[in-house]
Design an enzyme around this catalytic site. Sequence first.
Site, short mmCIF file in Angstrom:
data_model
loop_
_atom_site.label_atom_id
_atom_site.label_comp_id
_atom_site.label_asym_id
_atom_site.label_seq_id
_atom_site.Cartn_x
_atom_site.Cartn_y
_atom_site.Cartn_z
N HIS A 1 -9.32 2.85 -2.50
CA HIS A 1 -7.85 2.46 -2.46
C HIS A 1 -7.38 1.51 -3.47
CE1 HIS A 1 -4.62 1.35 -0.11
NE2 HIS A 1 -5.17 0.51 0.56
N CYS B 1 0.68 -1.32 -0.13
CA CYS B 1 -0.16 -0.03 -0.05
C CYS B 1 0.93 1.28 -0.11
CB CYS B 1 -1.18 -0.02 1.15
SG CYS B 1 -2.26 -1.17 1.20
#
Length: 378
Positions: A330, A91
Amino acid sequence: MSDQAPVIIAARRSPIGTRGRALAGLRVEDLAAPVIQAALLDAENVSGSPITVADVVLGNCMGPGGNPGRIAALAAGLGHEVPGATVDRQCGSGLAAIVDAAAAIRAGDERIRVAGGVESPSTAPVRSVNGVAYDRAPFAPTGFSDPSMTQAAENLAALDGISRERQDAHAARSHARARAAREAGRFDAELVPLAGLKYDDAIGAAERLLPRLPALFPGGTLTAGTATRIGDGSAAVVIAPASYARSINAPGLAIRASAVVGCDPALPGIGAAGAIQAALRSAGVELADIDALEIVEAFAAQSLAVIDRIGIDEDDSRLSADGGALALGHPWGASGAVAVVRLFSRLVRSGAPAGTLGVAAASIGGGMGIAAVVEVVR
């Protein structure tokens, strides 16, 4: 500021489309190439002349392989001579790609670079071992705790005593801020519409349902509304030496400092806190000196755990002022770069004075965190 200081002189991103929806038919290069082209066009409009790119560095963590950075460079029409690289810090990949590209400039290479991130969960390949499919690769070796990100967030909420109500309120705040920003046009200058999608499609999607959504785990506090929606998207920035930015009178964000840290793999959600603290120390500034923070909101519990550890209030207007990943979505390997694009809009496009400071950060699967401190230059 030295002539070799890396400065972001342009920053663009795609809208984030929820996995399986508007952007589901676009491969990673289809997502990244138009955004790279738009960022370069912005830079060329300021410089008044074409820009020669030395490298394209993109973050990506679940894509098809084959070096998406290079594939996107070719798809963007940059020419055979422009290489590309792909960075995987899960991430934090998009932010790591920007930091890596900036390091070459800081070391004395005066050539301009494009960096950012791209992720297409909708087209990510099914992976298998001995013919058995799996959802994700391990984040830690045998003998270490390796929870799923959702389970890790639930565990962190329990450890820190973060209530369901507090998580719901945090998610609602993110949606409300994003909706206000969209309606006010604060996303418009940074967005590159793709496949008919003009805005992030998750904004407001779960806002009214938050109190009614069931817990994801028996007796737990996380819900589908306090976990971000996985999305398809990309982001790209153009990075040049400060000497070049000054020569063309380009406003931008100088990358003052960055840090990557490790933490317990059992609690990966706290990684951003340690990275922010380390980056601030490296920059020689305090949190009180920072005017804007963008911390990737993978989960409300994770975001709250980070801000509790760095010592700011969840209502702080500096934090994701236009909403975060809980509202925007996301796209794993792109989200860290999206945070930087958001800082560019909040600080450079908004007219913040020279010297204004911002922070972008992300927690990372496997127990890591990454952060960067940026400063407005004019």
